[in-house]
Scaffold this active site. Structure first.
Site, mmCIF file in Angstrom:
data_model
loop_
_atom_site.group_PDB
_atom_site.id
_atom_site.type_symbol
_atom_site.label_atom_id
_atom_site.label_comp_id
_atom_site.label_asym_id
_atom_site.label_seq_id
_atom_site.Cartn_x
_atom_site.Cartn_y
_atom_site.Cartn_z
ATOM 1 N N CYS A 159 -63.363 -21.652 25.542
ATOM 2 C CA CYS A 159 -63.689 -20.270 25.143
ATOM 3 C C CYS A 159 -65.090 -19.983 25.671
ATOM 4 O O CYS A 159 -66.053 -19.929 24.919
ATOM 5 C CB CYS A 159 -63.650 -20.103 23.629
ATOM 6 S SG CYS A 159 -62.183 -20.780 22.829
ATOM 7 N N GLY A 178 -66.964 -17.554 27.412
ATOM 8 C CA GLY A 178 -67.872 -16.411 27.461
ATOM 9 C C GLY A 178 -68.855 -16.370 26.299
ATOM 10 O O GLY A 178 -68.509 -16.792 25.193
ATOM 11 N N GLY A 235 -71.170 -17.733 28.393
ATOM 12 C CA GLY A 235 -71.504 -18.753 29.376
ATOM 13 C C GLY A 235 -72.713 -19.615 29.113
ATOM 14 O O GLY A 235 -73.037 -20.482 29.932
ATOM 15 N N GLY A 236 -73.385 -19.433 27.989
ATOM 16 C CA GLY A 236 -74.568 -20.249 27.715
ATOM 17 C C GLY A 236 -74.256 -21.722 27.589
ATOM 18 O O GLY A 236 -74.897 -22.571 28.223
ATOM 19 N N CYS A 294 -70.142 -20.434 15.128
ATOM 20 C CA CYS A 294 -71.416 -19.922 14.626
ATOM 21 C C CYS A 294 -71.155 -19.248 13.283
ATOM 22 O O CYS A 294 -71.455 -18.081 13.074
ATOM 23 C CB CYS A 294 -72.029 -18.947 15.624
ATOM 24 S SG CYS A 294 -73.710 -18.488 15.158
#
Length: 466
Positions: A286, A288, A290-291, A404
């Protein structure tokens, strides 16, 4: 806080940039148009040319008002003696903006009232300027009509004490500007002693966290170049007290990125989890925006591994491609629930879509938009993605399940459901729990803003059995 119906006027016409007017327009965009503050406000700042202290004031007023909106609305309603749905929506937003200055900032009361009255005359209607003046003067006086005594914090205490119901959770929700259901969720995890600190931490704007991409720039070098401070927990983290990180050269050229230290820790924990056998095929299921993909890609490049990054939304897949430029990362636009061949991956990251309740300090309006039903819907998707990851990884391979959000329905319960099915075992996330105090939670890792200065990231490490 659902989107309010647009009023007849909501854009301020100004001859020169005014930070309060910019803040009002940003708040209106969020409340009337369902915009995101972190997108709407920068556009307004750029359009008006606000910079420096004026831009900082506009940002504080926008984010602060949106973050504390539930409490502001309760106090404005009490001070006005009216149900707020009987007032036009843009007036309510202006009153909340004025009340925020009175209750949460050091702006002198007379200035907060006068500037808001002027704003209402220009942006709402001169006909309601008298009402604005009366309501804000009542807010400034406090429920006991003390007339100017004490600080804004004392004034807020007076109002929340006056409006308290005697219900512990409801009163904490009012005092700390959280919806009651979120306070209940946090209370179930933390208990009554730590709960107030957790809620208070959500209301403090976090510093900027940078990630020095391994192999591209050293953390200490990045700290020296930016005037930042090396992070406490991640070997790649640098803290900046404020500023525009996009203007930092290392960020602009891709040697560093903006990334919460908690996100760095959970991605690194997957990369560093001990594992036997091949270790060349990594997947971010998953990906996006992209960090975490970029950090995994940087680590993979140092080990001769490669990363397949999967993102279902095309525009977010483009962000992943940009973030991972120059790294051994292949981006796929697709659904992580149906990606790849069974047993083909050595390490898989499931950074699952979640409610984001662990990052409320970064998204001021988010707490008022979330509903308990959102968690229920997301938990089904999270279970499906985690099951897909377990099928994708080879026997002996490792899966990191990350959210998160600390909420049980998105974290512990999702993993427990998978463990009951068998064929997988829990792996202690020791790279976090051994290094970061008070981060262990029932065999998982759980970070918290009030404990660690990070977002409330949850991590479960899982190994597929033969």
């Amino acid at each position: 806080m659902g989107p309010r119906p647009p009023a007849h006027r909501h854009a301020v016409r100004m001859t020169r940039p005014n930070p309060r007017h910019v803040a009002f327009d940003a708040i209106r965009a969020v409340s009337a148009e369902d915009a995101y503050a972190n997108i709407a406000l920068p556009k307004l700042l750029a359009a008006t040319g606000l910079e420096g202290r004026d831009a900082a004031l506009a940002t504080e007023l926008t984010y602060g008002t949106l973050r504390t909106l539930g409490t502001l609305e309760a106090i404005v309603a009490a001070a006005s003696g009216r149900e707020l749905d009987r007032l036009q929506a843009d007036l309510v937003d202006a009153l909340c903006l004025g009340a925020y200055q009175l209750l949460y900032t050091r702006v002198p009361p007379h200035a907060a009232v006068a500037t808001t009255v002027s704003l209402v005359k220009a942006a709402v209607s001169p006909r309601v300027s008298g009402l604005t003046n009366a309501v804000l003067r009542k807010v400034a006086a406090g429920p006991a009509e003390a007339r100017g005594s004490g600080s804004s914090a004392q004034l807020l205490d007076e109002w929340t004490a006056r409006l308290a119901s005697g219900d512990r959770i409801a009163d904490l929700a009012l005092r700390h500007a959280h919806p009651k259901w979120i306070v209940e969720e946090f209370d179930a995890i933390l208990g009554p002693d730590e709960l107030p600190d957790a809620l208070a931490a959500d209301n403090v704007a976090p510093p900027v966290h940078l990630c020095a991409k391994p192999g591209r720039i050293d953390r200490d070098d990045l700290a020296a170049k930016t005037g930042g401070t090396p992070g406490r927990w991640s070997p790649y983290a640098v803290y900046l007290p404020s500023g525009a990180p996009g203007r930092i050269k290392a960020v602009a050229v891709g040697r560093a990125s903006v990334q919460d230290e908690g996100s760095q820790l959970v991605a690194t924990a997957l990369a560093n989890a001990p594992m036997d056998g091949p270790d060349a095929a990594w997947v971010d299921l998953c990906a996006g925006p992209g960090g975490k993909t970029a950090l995994l890609g940087s680590l993979a490049a140092q080990r001769g591994a490669a990363v397949d990054a999967v993102e279902i939304a095309p525009h977010r897949a483009e962000l992943v491609t940009k973030a991972a430029k120059g790294l051994p990362v292949t981006v796929h636009t697709g659904d992580g629930r149906s990606f790849g061949t069974s047993g083909s991956a050595d390490r898989v990251l499931v950074d699952a879509p979640c409610s984001g309740l662990g990052a409320l300090r970064r998204r001021p309006e988010a707490r008022w938009r979330k509903r308990p039903s959102d968690v229920e819907e997301l938990s089904r998707l999270q279970r499906e993605l985690l099951a897909s990851a377990i099928g994708l990884v080879r026997p002996g391979g490792t899966v990191a399940y990350v959210t998160c959000s600390p909420v049980r329905a998105e974290t512990v319960d999702v993993v427990a459901d998978l463990l009951r099915r068998g064929g997988v075992e829990l792996v202690a996330p020791q790279s976090i729990t051994d290094a970061v105090p008070d981060s262990s939670r029932d065999g998982f890792a759980q970070l918290w803003p009030q404990r660690h200065g990070t977002d409330a990231m949850f991590l479960a490490l899982l190994r597929r059995l033969a």
